[in-house]
Design a protein around this motif. Structure first.
Motif, PDB file in Angstrom:
ATOM      1  N   GLY A 247      30.794  28.292  29.079  1.00  0.00           N
ATOM      2  CA  GLY A 247      31.428  26.993  28.878  1.00  0.00           C
ATOM      3  C   GLY A 247      32.878  27.053  28.463  1.00  0.00           C
ATOM      4  O   GLY A 247      33.386  26.087  27.877  1.00  0.00           O
ATOM      5  N   ILE A 248      33.600  28.169  28.747  1.00  0.00           N
ATOM      6  CA  ILE A 248      34.994  28.260  28.298  1.00  0.00           C
ATOM      7  C   ILE A 248      35.924  28.750  29.403  1.00  0.00           C
ATOM      8  O   ILE A 248      37.070  29.106  29.129  1.00  0.00           O
ATOM      9  N   SER A 249      35.459  28.753  30.635  1.00  0.00           N
ATOM     10  CA  SER A 249      36.298  29.267  31.712  1.00  0.00           C
ATOM     11  C   SER A 249      37.076  28.123  32.369  1.00  0.00           C
ATOM     12  O   SER A 249      37.523  27.209  31.673  1.00  0.00           O
ATOM     13  N   LYS A 250      37.201  28.130  33.692  1.00  0.00           N
ATOM     14  CA  LYS A 250      38.048  27.149  34.378  1.00  0.00           C
ATOM     15  C   LYS A 250      37.267  26.256  35.331  1.00  0.00           C
ATOM     16  O   LYS A 250      37.844  25.632  36.219  1.00  0.00           O
ATOM     17  N   GLY A 251      35.943  26.193  35.139  1.00  0.00           N
ATOM     18  CA  GLY A 251      35.129  25.367  36.008  1.00  0.00           C
ATOM     19  C   GLY A 251      35.174  23.896  35.623  1.00  0.00           C
ATOM     20  O   GLY A 251      35.890  23.484  34.706  1.00  0.00           O
ATOM     21  N   ALA A 252      34.351  23.123  36.299  1.00  0.00           N
ATOM     22  CA  ALA A 252      34.316  21.677  36.066  1.00  0.00           C
ATOM     23  C   ALA A 252      33.325  21.283  34.974  1.00  0.00           C
ATOM     24  O   ALA A 252      33.303  20.124  34.556  1.00  0.00           O
ATOM     25  N   HIS A 253      32.484  22.228  34.535  1.00  0.00           N
ATOM     26  CA  HIS A 253      31.456  21.899  33.550  1.00  0.00           C
ATOM     27  C   HIS A 253      31.530  22.831  32.339  1.00  0.00           C
ATOM     28  O   HIS A 253      30.512  23.280  31.830  1.00  0.00           O
ATOM     29  N   GLU A 254      32.738  23.097  31.862  1.00  0.00           N
ATOM     30  CA  GLU A 254      32.913  24.009  30.734  1.00  0.00           C
ATOM     31  C   GLU A 254      32.611  23.260  29.442  1.00  0.00           C
ATOM     32  O   GLU A 254      33.471  22.640  28.828  1.00  0.00           O
ATOM     33  N   VAL A 255      31.355  23.336  29.019  1.00  0.00           N
ATOM     34  CA  VAL A 255      30.840  22.432  27.997  1.00  0.00           C
ATOM     35  C   VAL A 255      31.495  22.639  26.636  1.00  0.00           C
ATOM     36  O   VAL A 255      31.698  21.669  25.880  1.00  0.00           O
ATOM     37  N   VAL A 256      31.828  23.868  26.261  1.00  0.00           N
ATOM     38  CA  VAL A 256      32.457  24.072  24.960  1.00  0.00           C
ATOM     39  C   VAL A 256      33.864  23.491  24.957  1.00  0.00           C
ATOM     40  O   VAL A 256      34.281  22.834  23.990  1.00  0.00           O
ATOM     41  N   LYS A 257      34.594  23.693  26.035  1.00  0.00           N
ATOM     42  CA  LYS A 257      35.921  23.081  26.135  1.00  0.00           C
ATOM     43  C   LYS A 257      35.829  21.559  26.116  1.00  0.00           C
ATOM     44  O   LYS A 257      36.627  20.871  25.447  1.00  0.00           O
ATOM     45  N   LEU A 258      34.857  21.006  26.834  1.00  0.00           N
ATOM     46  CA  LEU A 258      34.686  19.554  26.858  1.00  0.00           C
ATOM     47  C   LEU A 258      34.319  19.014  25.485  1.00  0.00           C
ATOM     48  O   LEU A 258      34.799  17.956  25.068  1.00  0.00           O
ATOM     49  N   ALA A 259      33.471  19.754  24.756  1.00  0.00           N
ATOM     50  CA  ALA A 259      33.098  19.325  23.407  1.00  0.00           C
ATOM     51  C   ALA A 259      34.304  19.331  22.486  1.00  0.00           C
ATOM     52  O   ALA A 259      34.471  18.427  21.653  1.00  0.00           O
ATOM     53  N   ALA A 260      35.172  20.341  22.619  1.00  0.00           N
ATOM     54  CA  ALA A 260      36.380  20.383  21.801  1.00  0.00           C
ATOM     55  C   ALA A 260      37.278  19.190  22.082  1.00  0.00           C
ATOM     56  O   ALA A 260      37.957  18.668  21.188  1.00  0.00           O
TER      57      ALA A 260
END
Length: 402
Positions: A247-260
């Motif tokens: 969840g921290i890479s460059k995809g469309a569903h990077e959940v940790v980045k989205l949560a941040a």
């Protein structure tokens, strides 16, 4: 680009404030290494009394000198754990290994140097070659440790021998680095049981195993690619540290980045690290928890744990290696060109010819990691550079992992 060394320091700064000194009984330190946080002094002498280092006869050296070739009366026996009576001049007493040296004696003659050469006789004859030397086969009081002597130093990573020293000195608990409770979160729709193209989760198993071997209490959670669900799950946890995978890479569903992005108080930093595998990394605070975010591919996850999290939980900063470190040559040279400007971490087996790579550098080849005995660091820096992963000449830095 951030280097592995720089990111290791960042993870250390994230985890170190969560640690504290705790006094733990020796029984709690038998399975997991801990770092001692204060010097330890012995409250007693070890040994606590003069005692025999042999099964034999305790007597005065003067008796050995005066009664060469004569039968010496035997007056009783002293076993380990008992104290004998005063031994009169011209007599001897049977003594067992570890038993206190009785008053009136100053040496021990081992049973092999006597006749009849066995216990139970009324008299004993000492072999003529035995020298009448006080202290022979005697362990003197305090010959190992003196009262007040510093026997363990702050910063020591406790080994079985260190714990044995503490026990011998009557120290029943030690001040060690206390570790936070950790919540391991495996993220992604693909690990859900109902996923159409699901995969078995290995990351939570490898991380839990690595953490528990350090004495860390671990909870595990599985969260799909739903950032709000991730925030809710972590917010309800009493863990001091969150370690997430994926969840921290460059995809469309990077959940940790989205949560941040949903958490106004988040201080997470996400950036690529100049290493392969394990480039995507993140750490900071999220959902009111200290958080270290690891990539999702299993080799990347495990290497990231070894390079960044394990050292921090052991209290290791700077150049200290969390595993047995050495430099070794490759047996056959490189099987692929290392990436320019990046630290490459390979797996290998150490043979008589040198390091033999196992598998290649791809981040999903966990089976090859399991076969390896060493992590091998192929640094982009020149040999001798100020980097904990740098080579020395043509010898590459390694950490022993098995």
């Amino acid at each position: 680009m951030t280097t592995a060394k720089m990111h290791r320091e960042r993870v250390f700064e994230t985890i170190w404030p969560l640690t504290e000194t705790v006094n733990l009984p020796l029984s709690s330190l038998l399975e997991a290494p801990r770092r001692l946080t204060a010097d330890v002094e012995s409250p007693i002498d070890v040994p606590g009394f003069d005692n025999s280092s042999m099964d034999g006869y305790a007597l005065a050296a003067a008796t050995v000198e005066e009664m060469r070739g004569q039968s010496i009366p035997v007056r009783g026996r002293v076993a380990a754990g008992a104290r004998g009576e005063v031994v009169q001049p011209g007599t001897a007493v049977e003594i067992m290994t570890g038993a206190p040296l009785p008053e009136g004696t100053d040496m021990v003659v081992k049973i092999e140097d006597t006749a009849p050469g066995s216990f139970g006789a009324e008299t004993v004859t000492i072999d003529p070659g035995v020298e009448p030397a006080p202290g022979t086969f005697v362990r003197r009081r305090g010959s190992d440790v003196r009262t007040g002597q510093a026997v363990l130093s702050a910063g020591t990573m406790l080994t079985p021998a260190h714990l044995g020293v503490a026990a011998a000195c009557g120290v029943n608990e030690l001040p060690v680095l206390g570790l936070p409770r950790v919540l391991v979160v495996s993220t992604g729709d693909e690990i859900a049981a109902e996923a159409a193209a699901g995969i078995n989760d290995a990351n939570s198993v490898t991380l839990t195993a690595g953490l528990r071997r350090l004495g860390v209490d671990v909870d595990v959670a599985f969260v799909p690619d739903d950032p709000q669900q991730l925030l809710d799950r972590v917010s309800s946890s009493d863990a001091g540290l969150v370690i997430s995978t994926g969840g921290i890479s460059k995809g469309a569903h990077e959940v940790v980045k989205l949560a941040a992005g949903l958490d106004a108080d988040s201080s997470m930093t996400f950036e690529p690290i100049a290493m392969q595998p394990g480039g995507p990394q993140g750490c900071g605070r999220l959902a009111d928890h200290a958080w270290v975010a690891l990539p999702g591919n299993p080799v990347s996850t495990l290497i990231s744990f070894e390079l960044f999290i394990r050292p921090a939980l052991l209290g290791l900063a700077g150049h200290e290696a969390p595993r047995e470190a050495a430099h070794h040559r490759l047996a056959h040279g490189f099987d692929e060109a290392p990436p320019a400007g990046k630290l490459q971490v390979r797996r290998a087996i150490l043979t008589e010819a040198g390091l033999e790579f196992v598998g290649d550098s791809r981040s999903h080849l966990l089976h090859s990691y399991a076969e390896a005995t060493h992590l091998v660091f192929v640094s982009p820096e020149e040999p001798g550079a100020d980097d904990p992963y740098s080579a020395v000449g043509d010898r590459l830095m390694t950490w022993k992992i098995a």
